[in-house]
Design a protein around this motif. Sequence first.
Motif, PDB file in Angstrom:
ATOM      1  N   MET A   1      11.451 -24.410 -16.543  1.00  0.00           N
ATOM      2  CA  MET A   1      12.378 -25.057 -15.619  1.00  0.00           C
ATOM      3  C   MET A   1      11.786 -26.358 -15.086  1.00  0.00           C
ATOM      4  O   MET A   1      10.568 -26.494 -15.003  1.00  0.00           O
ATOM      5  CB  MET A   1      12.699 -24.129 -14.443  1.00  0.00           C
ATOM      6  N   SER A   2      12.641 -27.274 -14.740  1.00  0.00           N
ATOM      7  CA  SER A   2      12.207 -28.521 -14.128  1.00  0.00           C
ATOM      8  C   SER A   2      13.271 -28.975 -13.138  1.00  0.00           C
ATOM      9  O   SER A   2      14.401 -28.488 -13.157  1.00  0.00           O
ATOM     10  CB  SER A   2      11.974 -29.609 -15.180  1.00  0.00           C
ATOM     11  N   ALA A   3      12.884 -29.927 -12.286  1.00  0.00           N
ATOM     12  CA  ALA A   3      13.817 -30.381 -11.260  1.00  0.00           C
ATOM     13  C   ALA A   3      13.461 -31.789 -10.838  1.00  0.00           C
ATOM     14  O   ALA A   3      12.393 -32.323 -11.156  1.00  0.00           O
ATOM     15  CB  ALA A   3      13.784 -29.446 -10.056  1.00  0.00           C
ATOM     16  N   VAL A   4      14.388 -32.391 -10.085  1.00  0.00           N
ATOM     17  CA  VAL A   4      14.181 -33.697  -9.481  1.00  0.00           C
ATOM     18  C   VAL A   4      14.171 -33.516  -7.968  1.00  0.00           C
ATOM     19  O   VAL A   4      15.073 -32.881  -7.407  1.00  0.00           O
ATOM     20  CB  VAL A   4      15.301 -34.682  -9.882  1.00  0.00           C
ATOM     21  N   LEU A   5      13.160 -34.049  -7.321  1.00  0.00           N
ATOM     22  CA  LEU A   5      13.081 -34.027  -5.867  1.00  0.00           C
ATOM     23  C   LEU A   5      13.865 -35.216  -5.319  1.00  0.00           C
ATOM     24  O   LEU A   5      13.614 -36.360  -5.700  1.00  0.00           O
ATOM     25  CB  LEU A   5      11.623 -34.115  -5.413  1.00  0.00           C
ATOM     26  N   VAL A   6      14.819 -34.943  -4.440  1.00  0.00           N
ATOM     27  CA  VAL A   6      15.620 -36.006  -3.817  1.00  0.00           C
ATOM     28  C   VAL A   6      15.327 -36.027  -2.325  1.00  0.00           C
ATOM     29  O   VAL A   6      15.695 -35.099  -1.599  1.00  0.00           O
ATOM     30  CB  VAL A   6      17.128 -35.803  -4.064  1.00  0.00           C
ATOM     31  N   ALA A   7      14.651 -37.064  -1.875  1.00  0.00           N
ATOM     32  CA  ALA A   7      14.358 -37.223  -0.447  1.00  0.00           C
ATOM     33  C   ALA A   7      15.494 -38.000   0.201  1.00  0.00           C
ATOM     34  O   ALA A   7      15.869 -39.074  -0.269  1.00  0.00           O
ATOM     35  CB  ALA A   7      13.035 -37.960  -0.258  1.00  0.00           C
ATOM     36  N   GLY A   8      16.038 -37.456   1.273  1.00  0.00           N
ATOM     37  CA  GLY A   8      17.199 -38.054   1.913  1.00  0.00           C
ATOM     38  C   GLY A   8      18.487 -37.492   1.355  1.00  0.00           C
ATOM     39  O   GLY A   8      19.498 -38.183   1.253  1.00  0.00           O
ATOM     40  N   SER A   9      18.458 -36.212   1.017  1.00  0.00           N
ATOM     41  CA  SER A   9      19.575 -35.586   0.298  1.00  0.00           C
ATOM     42  C   SER A   9      20.823 -35.375   1.138  1.00  0.00           C
ATOM     43  O   SER A   9      21.887 -35.058   0.596  1.00  0.00           O
ATOM     44  CB  SER A   9      19.129 -34.230  -0.280  1.00  0.00           C
ATOM     45  N   ASP A  10      20.728 -35.534   2.450  1.00  0.00           N
ATOM     46  CA  ASP A  10      21.919 -35.385   3.294  1.00  0.00           C
ATOM     47  C   ASP A  10      22.599 -36.720   3.593  1.00  0.00           C
ATOM     48  O   ASP A  10      23.663 -36.750   4.228  1.00  0.00           O
ATOM     49  CB  ASP A  10      21.560 -34.700   4.623  1.00  0.00           C
ATOM     50  N   GLY A  11      22.004 -37.820   3.146  1.00  0.00           N
ATOM     51  CA  GLY A  11      22.625 -39.125   3.329  1.00  0.00           C
ATOM     52  C   GLY A  11      23.697 -39.363   2.285  1.00  0.00           C
ATOM     53  O   GLY A  11      23.833 -38.608   1.320  1.00  0.00           O
ATOM     54  N   GLY A  12      24.464 -40.428   2.458  1.00  0.00           N
ATOM     55  CA  GLY A  12      25.562 -40.695   1.535  1.00  0.00           C
ATOM     56  C   GLY A  12      25.114 -40.870   0.099  1.00  0.00           C
ATOM     57  O   GLY A  12      25.654 -40.251  -0.836  1.00  0.00           O
TER      58      GLY A  12
ATOM     59  N   ALA B   1       5.033 -29.628  -3.236  1.00  0.00           N
ATOM     60  CA  ALA B   1       4.463 -28.304  -3.499  1.00  0.00           C
ATOM     61  C   ALA B   1       5.545 -27.228  -3.472  1.00  0.00           C
ATOM     62  O   ALA B   1       5.586 -26.338  -4.333  1.00  0.00           O
ATOM     63  CB  ALA B   1       3.371 -27.988  -2.476  1.00  0.00           C
ATOM     64  N   GLU B   2       6.427 -27.306  -2.491  1.00  0.00           N
ATOM     65  CA  GLU B   2       7.501 -26.316  -2.394  1.00  0.00           C
ATOM     66  C   GLU B   2       8.487 -26.447  -3.553  1.00  0.00           C
ATOM     67  O   GLU B   2       8.960 -25.441  -4.091  1.00  0.00           O
ATOM     68  CB  GLU B   2       8.220 -26.474  -1.053  1.00  0.00           C
ATOM     69  N   ALA B   3       8.793 -27.677  -3.944  1.00  0.00           N
ATOM     70  CA  ALA B   3       9.709 -27.894  -5.063  1.00  0.00           C
ATOM     71  C   ALA B   3       9.104 -27.379  -6.368  1.00  0.00           C
ATOM     72  O   ALA B   3       9.800 -26.758  -7.186  1.00  0.00           O
ATOM     73  CB  ALA B   3      10.045 -29.376  -5.186  1.00  0.00           C
ATOM     74  N   THR B   4       7.818 -27.613  -6.552  1.00  0.00           N
ATOM     75  CA  THR B   4       7.139 -27.140  -7.759  1.00  0.00           C
ATOM     76  C   THR B   4       7.097 -25.620  -7.797  1.00  0.00           C
ATOM     77  O   THR B   4       7.328 -25.000  -8.849  1.00  0.00           O
ATOM     78  CB  THR B   4       5.716 -27.710  -7.828  1.00  0.00           C
ATOM     79  N   ALA B   5       6.805 -25.018  -6.663  1.00  0.00           N
ATOM     80  CA  ALA B   5       6.762 -23.556  -6.608  1.00  0.00           C
ATOM     81  C   ALA B   5       8.119 -22.944  -6.919  1.00  0.00           C
ATOM     82  O   ALA B   5       8.205 -21.887  -7.555  1.00  0.00           O
ATOM     83  CB  ALA B   5       6.289 -23.110  -5.220  1.00  0.00           C
ATOM     84  N   ARG B   6       9.168 -23.612  -6.508  1.00  0.00           N
ATOM     85  CA  ARG B   6      10.516 -23.080  -6.718  1.00  0.00           C
ATOM     86  C   ARG B   6      11.042 -23.322  -8.129  1.00  0.00           C
ATOM     87  O   ARG B   6      11.701 -22.471  -8.719  1.00  0.00           O
ATOM     88  CB  ARG B   6      11.470 -23.698  -5.703  1.00  0.00           C
ATOM     89  N   HIS B   7      10.748 -24.518  -8.677  1.00  0.00           N
ATOM     90  CA  HIS B   7      11.368 -24.913  -9.937  1.00  0.00           C
ATOM     91  C   HIS B   7      10.409 -24.932 -11.125  1.00  0.00           C
ATOM     92  O   HIS B   7      10.850 -25.075 -12.270  1.00  0.00           O
ATOM     93  CB  HIS B   7      12.000 -26.297  -9.798  1.00  0.00           C
ATOM     94  N   GLY B   8       9.126 -24.827 -10.864  1.00  0.00           N
ATOM     95  CA  GLY B   8       8.171 -24.805 -11.963  1.00  0.00           C
ATOM     96  C   GLY B   8       7.573 -26.163 -12.283  1.00  0.00           C
ATOM     97  O   GLY B   8       6.371 -26.282 -12.498  1.00  0.00           O
ATOM     98  N   ARG B   9       8.388 -27.195 -12.324  1.00  0.00           N
ATOM     99  CA  ARG B   9       7.883 -28.527 -12.629  1.00  0.00           C
ATOM    100  C   ARG B   9       8.829 -29.578 -12.065  1.00  0.00           C
ATOM    101  O   ARG B   9      10.048 -29.437 -12.161  1.00  0.00           O
ATOM    102  CB  ARG B   9       7.756 -28.708 -14.143  1.00  0.00           C
TER     103      ARG B   9
END
Length: 230
Positions: free
Chosen positions: A1-12, A50-58
């Motif tokens: 699994m992999s993911a993208v970290l989005v900082a500011g995810s509640d903004g427009g 760290a939390e995103a990696t733990a949740r999504h793997g990469r």
Amino acid sequence: MSAVLVAGSDGGIGRACVAAIETAGTSAHGVDLSDGVDITAPGQVEQALAEATARHGRITGVVHAVGMSGRFLGDGGVAECTDEAWHEVHRVNHESVFRLLRAALPALPEGGSIVVIGSALGTSVDDDFRTVAYASAKGALIQLIRTAAREAAPRGVRVNLISAGLVATPMSLRARTSASVKARMPALMPLGAAPCLPEEVAQAVLWLLSPSSGRTTGAVIPVDGGWHLR
């Protein structure tokens, strides 16, 4: 699994990026101040990664969509801008990008991509948008992402910036409803003569995150309806 970290995810723009990433079939790990994650504070980016990696793997991509206007703090012309506006706007709009890059560059694998949301005001001056703290912070991002892109290129990690024009988000409401700005829209953004949609910015972000832009780094990509043509 992999993911993208989005900082500011509640903004427009951040919310639109999360939707676009997930629609494309990739998991998005959104973080925002409203969730208790303040990436402008020391250690918070590292914790989010760290939390995103733990949740999504990469984590293969990172989007910085955190930003603020300093009008309410006194941002304005050079002779008017308050100390509080100057420091806070730079902390949120500039320093937080540095913190994100410092943590994310060594953490991403080969093929990883970082996209920062900038502003057309980082390279232009306009009387209706006279906010020296905001404009200078966004302008500083260009050299910051270019430096990061050069450092990361040997590892196959890319760093790019979206230069956004006036975008239909809650943060831009004051400008979008200004009689002067509305009257000048055909000149400010001749391609459509209307504010960009967050979804349009998100599609550019999606391309920069994808292998299709695999030879693009250190670039400033305008999504501004032609603002930069003035």
